[in-house]
Design a protein around this motif. Sequence first.
Motif, PDB file in Angstrom:
ATOM      1  N   PRO A  61       0.739  -1.242  -0.185  1.00  0.00           N
ATOM      2  CA  PRO A  61       0.015  -0.099  -0.055  1.00  0.00           C
ATOM      3  C   PRO A  61       0.799   1.374   0.137  1.00  0.00           C
ATOM      4  O   PRO A  61       1.787   1.473   0.929  1.00  0.00           O
ATOM      5  CB  PRO A  61      -0.736  -0.177   1.371  1.00  0.00           C
ATOM      6  CG  PRO A  61      -0.118  -1.068   2.209  1.00  0.00           C
ATOM      7  CD  PRO A  61       0.833  -1.585   1.158  1.00  0.00           C
ATOM      8  N   PHE A  62       0.677   2.165  -0.874  1.00  0.00           N
ATOM      9  CA  PHE A  62       1.394   3.303  -1.029  1.00  0.00           C
ATOM     10  C   PHE A  62       0.693   4.301  -0.085  1.00  0.00           C
ATOM     11  O   PHE A  62      -0.499   4.425  -0.259  1.00  0.00           O
ATOM     12  CB  PHE A  62       1.484   3.826  -2.414  1.00  0.00           C
ATOM     13  CG  PHE A  62       2.456   4.887  -2.641  1.00  0.00           C
ATOM     14  CD1 PHE A  62       3.616   5.040  -2.184  1.00  0.00           C
ATOM     15  CD2 PHE A  62       1.761   6.246  -3.545  1.00  0.00           C
ATOM     16  CE1 PHE A  62       4.465   6.205  -2.529  1.00  0.00           C
ATOM     17  CE2 PHE A  62       2.557   7.263  -3.907  1.00  0.00           C
ATOM     18  CZ  PHE A  62       3.710   7.342  -3.457  1.00  0.00           C
ATOM     19  N   PHE A  63       1.462   5.100   0.495  1.00  0.00           N
ATOM     20  CA  PHE A  63       0.811   6.036   1.577  1.00  0.00           C
ATOM     21  C   PHE A  63       0.513   7.217   1.064  1.00  0.00           C
ATOM     22  O   PHE A  63       0.231   8.202   1.608  1.00  0.00           O
ATOM     23  CB  PHE A  63       1.868   6.108   2.688  1.00  0.00           C
ATOM     24  CG  PHE A  63       1.835   4.601   3.469  1.00  0.00           C
ATOM     25  CD1 PHE A  63       0.799   4.530   4.393  1.00  0.00           C
ATOM     26  CD2 PHE A  63       2.625   4.049   3.166  1.00  0.00           C
ATOM     27  CE1 PHE A  63       0.883   3.182   5.061  1.00  0.00           C
ATOM     28  CE2 PHE A  63       2.951   2.560   3.710  1.00  0.00           C
ATOM     29  CZ  PHE A  63       1.702   2.270   4.844  1.00  0.00           C
ATOM     30  N   MET A  64       0.743   7.769  -0.233  1.00  0.00           N
ATOM     31  CA  MET A  64       0.553   9.050  -0.634  1.00  0.00           C
ATOM     32  C   MET A  64      -0.563   8.566  -1.780  1.00  0.00           C
ATOM     33  O   MET A  64      -0.549   7.826  -2.726  1.00  0.00           O
ATOM     34  CB  MET A  64       1.428   9.320  -1.708  1.00  0.00           C
ATOM     35  CG  MET A  64       2.742  10.206  -0.799  1.00  0.00           C
ATOM     36  SD  MET A  64       3.823  11.281  -1.575  1.00  0.00           S
ATOM     37  CE  MET A  64       2.708  12.522  -2.404  1.00  0.00           C
ATOM     38  N   ASP A  65      -1.912   8.923  -1.537  1.00  0.00           N
ATOM     39  CA  ASP A  65      -2.946   8.826  -2.444  1.00  0.00           C
ATOM     40  C   ASP A  65      -3.243   9.924  -3.336  1.00  0.00           C
ATOM     41  O   ASP A  65      -2.030  10.784  -3.547  1.00  0.00           O
ATOM     42  CB  ASP A  65      -4.287   8.535  -1.639  1.00  0.00           C
ATOM     43  CG  ASP A  65      -4.863   9.913  -0.889  1.00  0.00           C
ATOM     44  OD1 ASP A  65      -4.102  10.861  -1.083  1.00  0.00           O
ATOM     45  OD2 ASP A  65      -5.422   9.697   0.012  1.00  0.00           O
ATOM     46  N   ALA A  92      11.212  16.435  -7.237  1.00  0.00           N
ATOM     47  CA  ALA A  92      10.065  15.936  -6.537  1.00  0.00           C
ATOM     48  C   ALA A  92      10.261  14.268  -6.490  1.00  0.00           C
ATOM     49  O   ALA A  92       9.939  13.540  -5.511  1.00  0.00           O
ATOM     50  CB  ALA A  92       8.610  16.228  -7.375  1.00  0.00           C
ATOM     51  N   LEU A  93      10.380  13.615  -7.527  1.00  0.00           N
ATOM     52  CA  LEU A  93      10.817  12.147  -7.703  1.00  0.00           C
ATOM     53  C   LEU A  93      11.895  11.908  -6.736  1.00  0.00           C
ATOM     54  O   LEU A  93      11.617  10.720  -5.963  1.00  0.00           O
ATOM     55  CB  LEU A  93      10.920  11.788  -8.902  1.00  0.00           C
ATOM     56  CG  LEU A  93      10.218  11.912 -10.187  1.00  0.00           C
ATOM     57  CD1 LEU A  93      10.158  11.261 -11.425  1.00  0.00           C
ATOM     58  CD2 LEU A  93       8.720  11.149  -9.459  1.00  0.00           C
ATOM     59  N   GLU A 120       3.449   9.068 -13.492  1.00  0.00           N
ATOM     60  CA  GLU A 120       5.121   8.688 -13.336  1.00  0.00           C
ATOM     61  C   GLU A 120       5.071   8.248 -11.678  1.00  0.00           C
ATOM     62  O   GLU A 120       5.915   7.408 -11.379  1.00  0.00           O
ATOM     63  CB  GLU A 120       5.870   9.715 -13.661  1.00  0.00           C
ATOM     64  CG  GLU A 120       7.346   9.416 -13.619  1.00  0.00           C
ATOM     65  CD  GLU A 120       7.613   8.352 -14.640  1.00  0.00           C
ATOM     66  OE1 GLU A 120       8.960   7.601 -14.521  1.00  0.00           O
ATOM     67  OE2 GLU A 120       6.904   8.327 -15.506  1.00  0.00           O
ATOM     68  N   VAL A 121       4.611   9.031 -10.658  1.00  0.00           N
ATOM     69  CA  VAL A 121       4.736   8.947  -9.546  1.00  0.00           C
ATOM     70  C   VAL A 121       4.073   7.283  -8.918  1.00  0.00           C
ATOM     71  O   VAL A 121       4.676   6.477  -8.534  1.00  0.00           O
ATOM     72  CB  VAL A 121       4.055   9.877  -8.350  1.00  0.00           C
ATOM     73  CG1 VAL A 121       3.756   9.401  -7.008  1.00  0.00           C
ATOM     74  CG2 VAL A 121       4.617  11.014  -8.482  1.00  0.00           C
ATOM     75  N   ASN A 122       2.779   7.034  -9.604  1.00  0.00           N
ATOM     76  CA  ASN A 122       2.153   5.753  -9.526  1.00  0.00           C
ATOM     77  C   ASN A 122       3.025   4.761  -9.917  1.00  0.00           C
ATOM     78  O   ASN A 122       3.115   3.707  -9.441  1.00  0.00           O
ATOM     79  CB  ASN A 122       0.894   5.798 -10.049  1.00  0.00           C
ATOM     80  CG  ASN A 122      -0.072   6.522  -9.248  1.00  0.00           C
ATOM     81  OD1 ASN A 122       0.008   6.863  -7.851  1.00  0.00           O
ATOM     82  ND2 ASN A 122      -1.174   7.395  -9.717  1.00  0.00           N
ATOM     83  N   LYS A 123       3.566   4.788 -11.224  1.00  0.00           N
ATOM     84  CA  LYS A 123       4.345   3.753 -11.981  1.00  0.00           C
ATOM     85  C   LYS A 123       5.560   3.536 -10.985  1.00  0.00           C
ATOM     86  O   LYS A 123       5.749   2.138 -10.972  1.00  0.00           O
ATOM     87  CB  LYS A 123       4.682   4.244 -13.158  1.00  0.00           C
ATOM     88  CG  LYS A 123       5.617   3.264 -14.111  1.00  0.00           C
ATOM     89  CD  LYS A 123       6.047   3.698 -15.465  1.00  0.00           C
ATOM     90  CE  LYS A 123       7.417   4.228 -15.236  1.00  0.00           C
ATOM     91  NZ  LYS A 123       8.090   4.671 -16.261  1.00  0.00           N
TER      92      LYS A 123
END
Length: 128
Positions: A61-65, A92-93, A120-123
Amino acid sequence: MEPGSSRESQARQYLEKHRIPELLNYLTSVLLFFRPEKPREYLITILERLRIAKVTGVAFPFFMDNSNIVAMFEMMDPSKRGTISFMQFKEALQTLGLCTVDEDLKDDGRGISLDKFRDEVNKRTQEI
């Protein structure tokens, strides 16, 4: 080759093989982003969830929605142009632990839209 440099090289390879730098960057980033009252307990919770995800095969689970990603993008785009610069994107990345300083990202010369930033963040999160 000096014995010390060989051990250093082996240590670096070990850390890279197990993606420890990315994990530590990620943990640091979420800690600074959410600033929980009890940081050690928070980190333990994240690591426990990671262990459970690995054992069960369920995605970590990623903690940034989506709202967190949008908020981050909006902070970098205070004039509401709808794009951020390539340098803001890369920084940012890196801040999120999703990119290394020496990673060669391609700048196509156009600004980075919210959709591209989010994708890109999600990938990259899924890759971790």
